[in-house]
Design a protein around this motif. Structure first.
Motif, PDB file in Angstrom:
ATOM      1  N   ALA A 474       0.834  -1.206   0.000  1.00 11.38           N
ATOM      2  CA  ALA A 474       0.000   0.000   0.000  1.00 11.38           C
ATOM      3  C   ALA A 474       0.870   1.257   0.000  1.00 11.38           C
ATOM      4  O   ALA A 474       0.373   2.355   0.304  1.00 11.38           O
ATOM      5  N   HIS A 475       2.150   1.109  -0.345  1.00 14.02           N
ATOM      6  CA  HIS A 475       3.048   2.264  -0.446  1.00 14.02           C
ATOM      7  C   HIS A 475       2.521   3.179  -1.552  1.00 14.02           C
ATOM      8  O   HIS A 475       2.463   2.785  -2.726  1.00 14.02           O
ATOM      9  N   GLN A 476       2.152   4.388  -1.183  1.00  9.39           N
ATOM     10  CA  GLN A 476       1.480   5.266  -2.138  1.00  9.39           C
ATOM     11  C   GLN A 476       2.406   5.751  -3.249  1.00  9.39           C
ATOM     12  O   GLN A 476       1.964   6.009  -4.377  1.00  9.39           O
ATOM     13  N   GLY A 477       3.697   5.866  -2.951  1.00  8.76           N
ATOM     14  CA  GLY A 477       4.637   6.250  -4.000  1.00  8.76           C
ATOM     15  C   GLY A 477       4.727   5.184  -5.079  1.00  8.76           C
ATOM     16  O   GLY A 477       4.695   5.494  -6.284  1.00  8.76           O
ATOM     17  N   ILE A 478       4.815   3.931  -4.671  1.00  6.89           N
ATOM     18  CA  ILE A 478       4.829   2.838  -5.645  1.00  6.89           C
ATOM     19  C   ILE A 478       3.497   2.782  -6.371  1.00  6.89           C
ATOM     20  O   ILE A 478       3.434   2.594  -7.596  1.00  6.89           O
ATOM     21  N   GLY A 479       2.398   2.969  -5.633  1.00  7.58           N
ATOM     22  CA  GLY A 479       1.076   2.957  -6.256  1.00  7.58           C
ATOM     23  C   GLY A 479       0.934   4.029  -7.325  1.00  7.58           C
ATOM     24  O   GLY A 479       0.377   3.783  -8.406  1.00  7.58           O
ATOM     25  N   ARG A 480       1.440   5.233  -7.025  1.00  9.15           N
ATOM     26  CA  ARG A 480       1.363   6.308  -8.033  1.00  9.15           C
ATOM     27  C   ARG A 480       2.192   5.958  -9.264  1.00  9.15           C
ATOM     28  O   ARG A 480       1.792   6.256 -10.397  1.00  9.15           O
ATOM     29  N   ASP A 481       3.347   5.331  -9.030  1.00  9.42           N
ATOM     30  CA  ASP A 481       4.170   4.896 -10.168  1.00  9.42           C
ATOM     31  C   ASP A 481       3.418   3.884 -11.036  1.00  9.42           C
ATOM     32  O   ASP A 481       3.443   3.961 -12.275  1.00  9.42           O
ATOM     33  N   VAL A 482       2.762   2.917 -10.401  1.00  6.83           N
ATOM     34  CA  VAL A 482       2.031   1.906 -11.167  1.00  6.83           C
ATOM     35  C   VAL A 482       0.874   2.555 -11.918  1.00  6.83           C
ATOM     36  O   VAL A 482       0.591   2.213 -13.080  1.00  6.83           O
ATOM     37  N   ASN A 483       0.211   3.514 -11.285  1.00  2.36           N
ATOM     38  CA  ASN A 483      -0.875   4.224 -11.975  1.00  2.36           C
ATOM     39  C   ASN A 483      -0.341   4.986 -13.189  1.00  2.36           C
ATOM     40  O   ASN A 483      -0.956   4.981 -14.266  1.00  2.36           O
ATOM     41  N   ARG A 484       0.824   5.627 -13.021  1.00  2.00           N
ATOM     42  CA  ARG A 484       1.450   6.345 -14.139  1.00  2.00           C
ATOM     43  C   ARG A 484       1.842   5.361 -15.247  1.00  2.00           C
ATOM     44  O   ARG A 484       1.734   5.670 -16.441  1.00  2.00           O
ATOM     45  N   LEU A 485       2.273   4.168 -14.838  1.00  2.00           N
ATOM     46  CA  LEU A 485       2.636   3.134 -15.813  1.00  2.00           C
ATOM     47  C   LEU A 485       1.433   2.772 -16.683  1.00  2.00           C
ATOM     48  O   LEU A 485       1.532   2.717 -17.915  1.00  2.00           O
ATOM     49  N   PHE A 486       0.268   2.558 -16.062  1.00  2.00           N
ATOM     50  CA  PHE A 486      -0.921   2.221 -16.845  1.00  2.00           C
ATOM     51  C   PHE A 486      -1.377   3.406 -17.703  1.00  2.00           C
ATOM     52  O   PHE A 486      -1.852   3.209 -18.834  1.00  2.00           O
ATOM     53  N   ASP A 487      -1.229   4.623 -17.191  1.00  2.00           N
ATOM     54  CA  ASP A 487      -1.538   5.797 -18.016  1.00  2.00           C
ATOM     55  C   ASP A 487      -0.655   5.816 -19.260  1.00  2.00           C
ATOM     56  O   ASP A 487      -1.125   6.115 -20.372  1.00  2.00           O
TER      57      ASP A 487
END
Length: 714
Positions: A474-487
C-alpha cells in the motif's frame, strides 16, 4: 568488434543448461519416476529450441550475409554447425539415460517392450486391436511420381517403409502417419506397455499388400515455429533487420529444421527424405530412444502406485503464508504492512482473495492488471470479470503474443471484453512482460492505491511449479508509479519516468547500471562493493560489459542464473571477481532478484526481467524496490539459502562447463524451503525429518531423529 574472451554463444550456453536438466534424469539420488519427468522436460526443451532458436538461425542463413553474434564472433552458419555438433552428443546421452531408466523400471517389474519382445499371446491381442481400433485412423500412402510426399505435421511421428513392388521390382517408400488422437501408450497389462508407433510399424506393412517390405523406420520432423521476429534476442545492425523482414515475407512458414529417425536408413531412402524435406544430412539425428517423450508424465501417474512412494517426490501443496491472516481482509492487512508471497511454497490464494475483495468493495473504483500467461481455468480472470460486472472500471493489458499461449490469451481477452473489461493489447513492437496489478480506492474523496508486483505470471497452475515472489504493498509512491505506468500504456509511452519503479526499455537498464556504478564507487572509496543477482538468463551484451566493468573495479559479483549465461566467470582481467551458478531442481527457478550492497543498507529489487536484450530493450518489464525492512531481510535470507545449496547448485567454470560445488552440508535449498513452508504454514504440523541440512553420514548415526527434532523445534 566486441571482446569475446569472457563471453560465450547464447545457443551453446542454452544447450549446456538443458544438459543440466538431463543430468537430473541421470542422478541416482532423484526418485526414479521424477527422473523420467526430467528426461521428458529435456526432450520438450530441445523440441522448442529447434522450433524457435534453430528456426531463427535457419532464417538468418537465408540472408546470404554474415550476421555476427557479439558474444562469440560466430555467424549464423557457424552457430548452426556448432549447435548440431553439440546436439549430437546430447542425443547419445539421452539414449543412454532412457535405457538406464527403462532397465530400472524393468527391475521393479514394469516393462516398456519393443515389438520384437511381444509374446504369442500379446500378438493375438494386438493384431485385432490394430485392425479394428488403430487402422481406421491411419493416413497412409506410397510416394512416387503420382503420389507426392505428404505434409508431415510439426513434431508428428510417421512410419516410413522401404518398399519393393512384387510385380516389377520397382522400389519406393510408403508413409503412415501416427494419429495424434490415439493414446500413445498401449497397456498390455498392469506391468507392461508398448508405444503406439511400435505397433503401427509392426502391422502397418499389411496396408502395402502388393509390396515387399525391405525395411521400416520411425521418423519425426521438427518445423520452424511461426515466430515474431521482433521478439528474438539478436543484436545486429538495423539494415539486417529490415532485410530479414523482407525475407520472412517470402519464405514458407514452418519449414523443416530437424529430422529424427530411430535408425539410419539406406542412402537411397535418406536421399528421398532429405530431398522432400529440403534438409541436409547435418540435420538428421538418429535416436534409439523414443521421440516426443511428453507421454512419460502420464506414465508416471500410472506407475507411481505400482512402484511405491519412494519412486516419486513426496507430495507437496503450497501452504498458507505465515504472513497472511486468513480471518482478516486482505486489503486491511496490506494497508497495515507490505506482504511478500513466495511461490510455490506459499499459496497464490491471497491474490485471489484480494481481487475478490476489490470486486465487491464499494470504495474500489478501478482495477488495472497486466496479463501475460494465465491459466486455462483462471480464477484471476473470473474475479476481474466479476469486478467489471459489479461496475468497477477494469483495465486489462493482455499480451496476445505470449509464445505458445496465444490461443488461450485470445480466448480470455474475448471473455473479459464481453464481461465489460477494457482490454488493450500492448505495443506494436514491444511485448508487455511485466506482472503488475493496481487497485484504486476512493477514500475521503482522494485516490488510495494498492499495488501488487511479481516476478511471475498471474497463473494458478505455474504458481505451483515455478519459484516466484509476489509483493503486495500500500506504499502510495509505488502505487502512483504503477498508476502512471498504466496511463503510459494507454497513450503508448514507453519512456516514462518513475519515482520508485524501474521500467524497461528505458529506466530499468539505466537503474541497474546506476546501481552497479554505486557499488563501483564504494570500492573506489576504500569500501566493499557487492552485487548479487538471481535470474533465468543473461545474454545482453551491454549488461555483460557492465558486470565485467564492476568485476574489474573490485566489486564482488555473485549470480544465480538458471539457464543461459553468456558471461563466463573467473577470466583474468575480465571477470575475476564474478561467480556464476545454476540450480535445477524439483521446481523451476524463476525469480528475478537484484541485490546491490549487503545487509540493511542493500538495495533490493524484484523484477520480471532477465538480463536479455529482448527483456531489457524490446519489452515492457518492471522492477520494484523492496522498501519494507522485514521483507528485505526475508529476501536476503532467501538468497543466502539458494547460494548455500551444495547438492543441486552447479558452478560455471572458465571452461564454460558446469561443475558440482563442494558438498559440505548436503543442503538442498528447495527441500529446505518446502520444510520451512510445512513448519510455518497454517494448519500444517512439523515433519518427522528434515532431509535438507543433515550430512549423509549423520543419517546413519543413532539418535538421528532426536537430534533433528531438537535442531528444528528446540
Amino acid at each position: 568488434m566486441h571482446d569475446i574472451s569472457f563471453t560465450q554463444n547464447r545457443e551453446l550456453s542454452w544447450l549446456r543448461f538443458n544438459e543440466r536438466v538431463l543430468d537430473e534424469a541421470q542422478d541416482g539420488q532423484v526418485p526414479l519416476l521424477e527422473r523420467m519427468k526430467f528426461l521428458s522436460i529435456f526432450d520438450s526443451n530441445l523440441d522448442e529450441f529447434f522450433m524457435v532458436r534453430v528456426g531463427s538461425l535457419t532464417d538468418l542463413s537465408m540472408l546470404h550475409k554474415r550476421v555476427i553474434d557479439n558474444k562469440s564472433d560466430m555467424d549464423q552458419d557457424e552457430q548452426l554447425a556448432a549447435i548440431m555438433e553439440q546436439v549430437r552428443i546430447l542425443y547419445q546421452k539421452k539414449d543412454y539415460v532412457y535405457e538406464e531408466l527403462r532397465d530400472q523400471c524393468r527391475a521393479k517389474g514394469f516393462y516398456a517392450i519393443e515389438s520384437e519382445e511381444m509374446t504369442e499371446h500379446e500378438e493375438k491381442i494386438l493384431l485385432p486391436y490394430f485392425e479394428n481400433t488403430i487402422s481406421p485412423y491411419l493416413n497412409y500412402q506410397i510416394v512416387d511420381l503420382t503420389h507426392p510426399f505428404p505434409h508431415i505435421p510439426n513434431l508428428g511421428i510417421v512410419i516410413v517403409y522401404h518398399l519393393r513392388k512384387k510385380s516389377d521390382d520397382v522400389r519406393s517408400i510408403g508413409v503412415i502417419q501416427v494419429p495424434p488422437n490415439l493414446n500413445r501408450i498401449i497397456r498390455l497389462d498392469k506391468n507392461k506397455c508398448i508405444l503406439l508407433e511400435k505397433v503401427i510399424e509392426k502391422y502397418g506393412a499389411m496396408l502395402f499388400e502388393s509390396y515387399a517390405i525391405e525395411d521400416s523406420y520411425i521418423m519425426s520432423v521438427t518445423r520452424n515455429a511461426d515466430i515474431d521476429w521482433d521478439d528474438e534476442d539478436y543484436e545486429f545492425a538495423e539494415d539486417y533487420r529490415s532485410h530479414m523482414k523482407k525475407m520472412l515475407k517470402k519464405r514458407k512458414r514452418l519449414v523443416p529444421v530437424r529430422l529424427e529417425l530411430n535408425r539410419m536408413p539406406t542412402q537411397g531412402v535418406l536421399d528421398i527424405l532429405l530431398d522432400k524435406l529440403s534438409l541436409d544430412e547435418s540435420r538428421v539425428f538418429v535416436t534409439t530412444s523414443p521421440v516426443r517423450l511428453g507421454y512419460l508424465f502420464g506414465l508416471v501417474d500410472v506407475l507411481a502406485p505400482l512402484m511405491g512412494p519412494e519412486s516419486v517426490d513426496a507430495p507437496f501443496e503450497p501452504k498458507n503464508s505465515r504472513y497472511v491472516d486468513e480471518k482478516k481482509p486482505m486489503m486491511a492487512q496490506i494497508e497495515a504492512k507490505d506482504i511478500l508471497l513466495s511461490y510455490p511454497y506459499e499459496s497464490m490464494d491471497p491474490i485471489i482473495r484480494l481481487l475478490d475483495e476489490a470486486a465487491k468493495d464499494p470504495t474500489v473504483v478501478s482495477i488495472k492488471i497486466t496479463l501475460y500467461r494465465i491459466a486455462k481455468n483462471s480464477l484471476v480472470a473470473e474475479k476481474l470479470m466479476e469486478a467489471a460486472e459489479n461496475g468497477k472500471d477494469v483495465l486489462v493489458l493482455m499480451e496476445l503474443r505470449a509464445r505458445f499461449d496465444e490461443e488461450n490469451n485470445i480466448l480470455w481477452s474475448s471473455n473479459l471484453e464481453k464481461a465489460g473489461c477494457r482490454v488493450i493489447y500492448g505495443f506494436n513492437k514491444f511485448k508487455c512482460h511485466s506482472k503488475v496489478l493496481l487497485i484504486t480506492r476512493v477514500v475521503d474523496n482522494k485516490p488510495v492505491y494498492m499495488a501488487q508486483i511479481a516476478t511471475g505470471n498471474y497463473n494458478e497452475k505455474t504458481a505451483k511449479l515455478y519459484t516466484d515472489f509476489a509483493l503486495m504493498t500500500a506504499h502510495q509512491g509505488i502505487g502512483r508509479d504503477v498508476n502512471r505506468l498504466f496511463d503510459n500504456f494507454l497513450i503508448g509511452e514507453l519512456n516514462g519516468s518513475y519515482d520508485h519503479l524501474w521500467v524497461s526499455p528505458k529506466t530499468l537498464p539505466e537503474g541497474v547500471e546506476a546501481a552497479m556504478d554505486r557499488e563501483i564507487e564504494k570500492v573506489k572509496a576504500g569500501g566493499e562493493g557487492y552485487v548479487r543477482l538471481k535470474m533465468n538468463s543473461i545474454s545482453d551484451r551491454q549488461m555483460i560489459d557492465k558486470i565485467s566493468e564492476a568485476s574489474n573495479a573490485g566489486v564482488t559479483v555473485e549470480m544465480m542464473v538458471r539457464g543461459i549465461s553468456c558471461i563466463v566467470p573467473k577470466i583474468p582481467e575480465r571477470t575475476e571477481n564474478l561467480s556464476v551458478y545454476s540450480l535445477v531442481g524439483r521446481f523451476l527457478e524463476h525469480h528475478r532478484i537484484y541485490q546491490f550492497g549487503r545487509g540493511e543498507a542493500a538495495e533490493v529489487y524484484i523484477s520480471s526481467a532477465d538480463f536479455m536484450t529482448r527483456n531489457l530493450r524490446k519489452r515492457v518489464e518492471v522492477a520494484a524496490p523492496i522498501l519494507d525492512p522485514d521483507i528485505k531481510k526475508r529476501i536476503l535470507d532467501f538468497m543466502d539459502i539458494m547460494f548455500k545449496d551444495d547438492v543441486k547448485r552447479r558452478e560455471l567454470l572458465p571452461s564454460k562447463r558446469y561443475a558440482h560445488v563442494e558438498n559440505k552440508e548436503n543442503f538442498i535449498a528447495q527441500n529446505y524451503l518446502i520444510e520451512e513452508a510445512d513448519r510455518f504454514g497454517k494448519g500444517a504440523g512439523p515433519k518427522e525429518k528434515d532431509s535438507v541440512v543433515i550430512k549423509s553420514e549423520e543419517k546413519k548415526a543413532p539418535g538421528f531423529f532426536a537430534r533433528l527434532k531438537k535442531k528444528l523445534f528446540g
